[in-house]
Design a protein around this motif. Sequence first.
Motif, PDB file in Angstrom:
ATOM      1  N   THR A 140      -5.292  29.480   2.125  1.00  0.00           N
ATOM      2  CA  THR A 140      -5.974  30.772   1.513  1.00  0.00           C
ATOM      3  C   THR A 140      -6.878  30.294   0.462  1.00  0.00           C
ATOM      4  O   THR A 140      -7.765  30.935  -0.083  1.00  0.00           O
ATOM      5  CB  THR A 140      -4.791  31.832   1.077  1.00  0.00           C
ATOM      6  OG1 THR A 140      -4.017  31.187   0.260  1.00  0.00           O
ATOM      7  CG2 THR A 140      -4.288  32.341   2.280  1.00  0.00           C
ATOM      8  N   TRP A 183       6.734  34.275  11.573  1.00  0.00           N
ATOM      9  CA  TRP A 183       5.382  34.843  11.125  1.00  0.00           C
ATOM     10  C   TRP A 183       4.318  34.299  11.931  1.00  0.00           C
ATOM     11  O   TRP A 183       4.323  33.186  12.255  1.00  0.00           O
ATOM     12  CB  TRP A 183       5.132  34.626   9.673  1.00  0.00           C
ATOM     13  CG  TRP A 183       6.117  35.265   8.693  1.00  0.00           C
ATOM     14  CD1 TRP A 183       6.406  36.387   8.169  1.00  0.00           C
ATOM     15  CD2 TRP A 183       7.327  34.346   8.214  1.00  0.00           C
ATOM     16  NE1 TRP A 183       7.524  36.474   7.591  1.00  0.00           N
ATOM     17  CE2 TRP A 183       8.009  35.129   7.217  1.00  0.00           C
ATOM     18  CE3 TRP A 183       7.583  33.054   8.369  1.00  0.00           C
ATOM     19  CZ2 TRP A 183       9.288  34.995   6.448  1.00  0.00           C
ATOM     20  CZ3 TRP A 183       8.813  32.596   7.500  1.00  0.00           C
ATOM     21  CH2 TRP A 183       9.504  33.287   6.525  1.00  0.00           C
ATOM     22  N   ASP A 207      -0.045  35.285  12.789  1.00  0.00           N
ATOM     23  CA  ASP A 207      -1.383  36.042  12.372  1.00  0.00           C
ATOM     24  C   ASP A 207      -2.600  35.362  12.869  1.00  0.00           C
ATOM     25  O   ASP A 207      -2.677  34.071  13.180  1.00  0.00           O
ATOM     26  CB  ASP A 207      -1.452  36.354  10.763  1.00  0.00           C
ATOM     27  CG  ASP A 207      -2.011  37.470  10.688  1.00  0.00           C
ATOM     28  OD1 ASP A 207      -2.992  38.288  11.609  1.00  0.00           O
ATOM     29  OD2 ASP A 207      -1.662  38.312   9.658  1.00  0.00           O
ATOM     30  N   THR A 252      -6.294  34.168  11.655  1.00  0.00           N
ATOM     31  CA  THR A 252      -7.471  33.927  10.462  1.00  0.00           C
ATOM     32  C   THR A 252      -8.668  33.585  11.262  1.00  0.00           C
ATOM     33  O   THR A 252      -8.808  33.208  12.213  1.00  0.00           O
ATOM     34  CB  THR A 252      -6.803  32.907   9.513  1.00  0.00           C
ATOM     35  OG1 THR A 252      -6.755  31.440  10.545  1.00  0.00           O
ATOM     36  CG2 THR A 252      -5.762  32.966   9.080  1.00  0.00           C
ATOM     37  N   TYR A 286     -10.848  35.570   6.458  1.00  0.00           N
ATOM     38  CA  TYR A 286      -9.854  36.137   6.152  1.00  0.00           C
ATOM     39  C   TYR A 286      -8.619  35.070   6.444  1.00  0.00           C
ATOM     40  O   TYR A 286      -8.818  34.375   7.276  1.00  0.00           O
ATOM     41  CB  TYR A 286      -9.524  37.290   7.129  1.00  0.00           C
ATOM     42  CG  TYR A 286      -8.189  37.772   7.372  1.00  0.00           C
ATOM     43  CD1 TYR A 286      -7.909  38.819   6.399  1.00  0.00           C
ATOM     44  CD2 TYR A 286      -7.210  37.338   8.154  1.00  0.00           C
ATOM     45  CE1 TYR A 286      -6.391  39.328   6.356  1.00  0.00           C
ATOM     46  CE2 TYR A 286      -5.973  37.923   8.225  1.00  0.00           C
ATOM     47  CZ  TYR A 286      -5.576  39.025   7.462  1.00  0.00           C
ATOM     48  OH  TYR A 286      -4.392  39.760   7.525  1.00  0.00           O
ATOM     49  N   PHE A 330      -4.230  33.725   5.516  1.00  0.00           N
ATOM     50  CA  PHE A 330      -3.111  34.112   5.123  1.00  0.00           C
ATOM     51  C   PHE A 330      -2.268  33.015   4.917  1.00  0.00           C
ATOM     52  O   PHE A 330      -2.349  32.138   5.344  1.00  0.00           O
ATOM     53  CB  PHE A 330      -2.174  35.032   6.242  1.00  0.00           C
ATOM     54  CG  PHE A 330      -1.358  34.250   7.159  1.00  0.00           C
ATOM     55  CD1 PHE A 330      -0.030  34.609   7.273  1.00  0.00           C
ATOM     56  CD2 PHE A 330      -1.968  33.398   8.476  1.00  0.00           C
ATOM     57  CE1 PHE A 330       0.627  33.709   8.203  1.00  0.00           C
ATOM     58  CE2 PHE A 330      -1.230  32.910   9.216  1.00  0.00           C
ATOM     59  CZ  PHE A 330       0.049  32.959   9.128  1.00  0.00           C
ATOM     60  N   SER A 365       1.895  31.697   5.090  1.00  0.00           N
ATOM     61  CA  SER A 365       3.097  32.417   5.768  1.00  0.00           C
ATOM     62  C   SER A 365       4.242  32.739   4.830  1.00  0.00           C
ATOM     63  O   SER A 365       3.992  32.166   3.513  1.00  0.00           O
ATOM     64  CB  SER A 365       3.545  31.417   6.676  1.00  0.00           C
ATOM     65  OG  SER A 365       4.110  30.102   6.194  1.00  0.00           O
ATOM     66  N   GLU A 399       1.291  36.304   2.637  1.00  0.00           N
ATOM     67  CA  GLU A 399       0.180  36.754   1.674  1.00  0.00           C
ATOM     68  C   GLU A 399      -1.217  36.827   2.523  1.00  0.00           C
ATOM     69  O   GLU A 399      -1.276  35.855   3.310  1.00  0.00           O
ATOM     70  CB  GLU A 399       0.067  35.976   0.249  1.00  0.00           C
ATOM     71  CG  GLU A 399      -0.368  34.729   0.393  1.00  0.00           C
ATOM     72  CD  GLU A 399      -0.481  33.854  -0.930  1.00  0.00           C
ATOM     73  OE1 GLU A 399       0.064  34.337  -1.917  1.00  0.00           O
ATOM     74  OE2 GLU A 399      -1.160  33.131  -1.052  1.00  0.00           O
ATOM     75  N   PHE A 400      -2.053  37.647   2.050  1.00  0.00           N
ATOM     76  CA  PHE A 400      -3.279  37.767   2.800  1.00  0.00           C
ATOM     77  C   PHE A 400      -4.477  37.841   1.651  1.00  0.00           C
ATOM     78  O   PHE A 400      -4.456  38.406   0.584  1.00  0.00           O
ATOM     79  CB  PHE A 400      -3.393  39.186   3.483  1.00  0.00           C
ATOM     80  CG  PHE A 400      -2.197  39.146   4.514  1.00  0.00           C
ATOM     81  CD1 PHE A 400      -2.200  38.619   5.792  1.00  0.00           C
ATOM     82  CD2 PHE A 400      -0.941  39.710   3.905  1.00  0.00           C
ATOM     83  CE1 PHE A 400      -1.118  38.646   6.471  1.00  0.00           C
ATOM     84  CE2 PHE A 400      -0.035  39.657   4.863  1.00  0.00           C
ATOM     85  CZ  PHE A 400       0.080  39.253   5.970  1.00  0.00           C
ATOM     86  N   THR A 447      -9.000  38.298   1.835  1.00  0.00           N
ATOM     87  CA  THR A 447     -10.180  38.737   2.267  1.00  0.00           C
ATOM     88  C   THR A 447     -11.155  38.117   1.307  1.00  0.00           C
ATOM     89  O   THR A 447     -11.143  38.504   0.277  1.00  0.00           O
ATOM     90  CB  THR A 447     -10.307  40.134   2.701  1.00  0.00           C
ATOM     91  OG1 THR A 447      -9.174  40.578   3.496  1.00  0.00           O
ATOM     92  CG2 THR A 447     -11.787  40.331   3.267  1.00  0.00           C
ATOM     93  N   TYR A 467      -6.944  40.018  -2.743  1.00  0.00           N
ATOM     94  CA  TYR A 467      -5.737  39.457  -2.446  1.00  0.00           C
ATOM     95  C   TYR A 467      -4.693  40.410  -2.406  1.00  0.00           C
ATOM     96  O   TYR A 467      -4.346  41.201  -3.250  1.00  0.00           O
ATOM     97  CB  TYR A 467      -5.629  38.485  -3.777  1.00  0.00           C
ATOM     98  CG  TYR A 467      -4.801  37.253  -3.475  1.00  0.00           C
ATOM     99  CD1 TYR A 467      -4.374  36.655  -2.314  1.00  0.00           C
ATOM    100  CD2 TYR A 467      -4.751  36.340  -4.688  1.00  0.00           C
ATOM    101  CE1 TYR A 467      -3.754  35.603  -1.973  1.00  0.00           C
ATOM    102  CE2 TYR A 467      -3.890  35.332  -4.640  1.00  0.00           C
ATOM    103  CZ  TYR A 467      -3.342  34.852  -3.117  1.00  0.00           C
ATOM    104  OH  TYR A 467      -2.810  33.840  -3.271  1.00  0.00           O
ATOM    105  N   LYS A 468      -3.746  40.285  -1.293  1.00  0.00           N
ATOM    106  CA  LYS A 468      -2.720  41.159  -1.048  1.00  0.00           C
ATOM    107  C   LYS A 468      -1.562  40.444  -0.812  1.00  0.00           C
ATOM    108  O   LYS A 468      -1.269  39.350  -0.229  1.00  0.00           O
ATOM    109  CB  LYS A 468      -2.841  42.306  -0.124  1.00  0.00           C
ATOM    110  CG  LYS A 468      -4.260  43.127  -0.329  1.00  0.00           C
ATOM    111  CD  LYS A 468      -4.415  44.101   0.770  1.00  0.00           C
ATOM    112  CE  LYS A 468      -5.705  44.892   0.622  1.00  0.00           C
ATOM    113  NZ  LYS A 468      -5.958  45.622   1.597  1.00  0.00           N
TER     114      LYS A 468
END
Length: 746
Positions: A166, A487, A489, A491, A512, A514, A516, A535-536, A538, A564-565
């Motif tokens: 990230t 996990w 996802d 990207t 985008y 993430f 893990s 965490e994620f 953008t 950032y989330k």
Amino acid sequence: MYTHTALATAVALALGSWSSLAAADTQAGQAQSSDAQADGPATGDYLPKVTVTAQKREETAQEIPSAISVLSGDKVRDDALQSANEITRYIPNASAGTTEAHGRPRWWIRGLGTGDQGANTVSPVGIYVDDVYIANISATAFPLFDLERVEVLRGPQGTLWGKNTTGGAINFISRKPTFDPSGYFKIGAGNYNDRVVEGAASDALVDDRLAARVSFHHEARDGYNENIADNDDRGGLEDDAVRLQFLANINDNLQANLNLHARSYHDTAGYSTVSYGLQPNGNNQFGYHIDPKQGKVNFNSKYESDVDQAGTSLNLDWQLGDLTLTSITAFEHFTRDGFSDGDNTPQELQRSYSYADSRQWSQEIRLASAKADRLSWVVGFHYFNEDLHSTGVNAALANPYITPYYNNLSYDQRTESYALFGSSTFHFTDAFSVTAGLRWTRETKDIDLSRLQNSGAANFTGSDWWKTSSVGSALAVNAVQDERNTWSDWTYDLTPEYRLSDNARVYFRYAYGFRSGGYNTGATNQATVATVDPEFLTAYELGLKSEWFDGRLNANAAVFYYDYKDIQLNIVSAVDNQTVSRLANGAKGEVYGGEFEIEAIPVQNLHLTASLGLLHTEFTDYTSGSNDYSGNKFVRAPSVSAVIGADYRIPLAVGGALVLGTDWDTRSRQYFFSNDQSASMRTGGYTLGNARVTYELPGDATHVTLYANNVTDKEYRSHTLPGGYQTAGVMYGDPRTFGVSVTTDF
């Protein structure tokens, strides 16, 4: 010394002059520069083109629509950069911290990074060695020698570089074997009894079919610190590494490179801590007092670490017509033993021990089309597997101040990850193109964790105090975790690029990424056992890359914004008079800023570089228990970071040349922790300067260099830790060092 304002002004003036520079360029000059740059020296008439593989294919750094900085292997060698984390001093909005002299680096790019010391914690900055991902952060400290270049990619790199990147990616690339005799030998000596010997030799074993290259590195020095408890120097180290490569042209279309490498490292309190009391009079809970001062430590127990590392990788490149098939198979084994004085005082309060053993292997397969096609693409598959064992012990031995105790946290963790990825670029016109990338990652982690503590008086016997068999009381389990999580996802990134002219391009990048999930291995009881979610991030980035004055000036700029989330945070505090680091997440934050980089040869033989990083970081929503840390800044994210450097080569009438060089790196205030940002847990802004004088003997094969690092002997904090018993600890950065080296190329 250069102030923040002076550096910012210099860069702004240079940026403001771009329009006038454009008028000075001609099409004929650009064509001439393009041909000349392929082989030109950086201190000649023009800047050389720098070939990189940041997008998994060879292209020049200026052509890549992304923020990338490159350090050549010659730069690393000539500036005597000995440890991996030292490269960030040349990169805007990047930094690295370490808790050992040449070990355990922690990486940050644009405010994204982690200070967690857990062996199972992965960094949001992906570290690669010869395109091989290294999961264990401590294993990324392999010394720098015989390198082709270092590529630093800022921003999410979750498509082609993938795993948990990230924050960005850093790739250390070794020099490959050659079929003609080549190599170098370097020897150096400096203060603190520093001595360096390294070299490399390459040649053909079978003409045009098989070549080999062997390279080695040895460094040893005494410590920077005096332990006033026993009047002995502490912080000495010995770092030995070797790399052996074989390059085989199996046939006209298939090439193989086998890389074997190993390292052995030992230090004695490489970054030992100065402990000081937090009471108003400077005392700790027991009335002990010492003023924190660089070069002075005061502890009584064993303080050292030992690292052994070995690995191998096999890289196959198979040309299938216009397509290239690449396979990278790699294995890495890393172990570390570490002892420390847990209280960092001459009192017998606490001791600590840690052990980690990680074994990873990975497989990547890529298929790439020809770069020159109107539609070019890369697709691939990546597999990663790691088995990790870790043990951490902290204990208080019998002493008049506190009741002895014993804590032992051990765990085994297995990680298995799969990913499919692809990226393509389509040129709609000669001036406009779009690059799009997509990656799907699935990662599974199993953990078996157990924390033991004494259930009665902990009476230790023998010197092996950290072993459970040495505890003179029954042990009870106070925390366990036996868990398996998966996990997955997507990207992705999208980058339109527009060519303003033959020497200027603009791009916009949307990405985008993430990282893990994982597990908190800093648990102190069952209530603190935790599974951490992914965490994620953008990211939005707008950039400009340009070349001017017939190849004499490169000027690049980028501005960015991050959303950032679910941020994975390293929360450090003193719990039950012990420094405890735990991993948690759920916070939100934002980052925005910019980078401006200039490289120029204004006159023959004068090479100038300047970079400026501006950064704003803020936790917009961050609570932990009953505490609200919203508004805090990110860790190791100075609002201003800037570097300026110059090298001037003076040819001598008797032959050879004299090269004068200097670089200055300035950083504003930095915080070491996301939760505690008090005055005692941060460092103020500082500026570090380095200088060197090199005599190039006639023939340009041998160089003699006199160097000085931190020439002003600036005292600054490299890290701070909260401690128990009303204490805190300070680790200081390196003092002024100087020496001489002799390098011969052949």
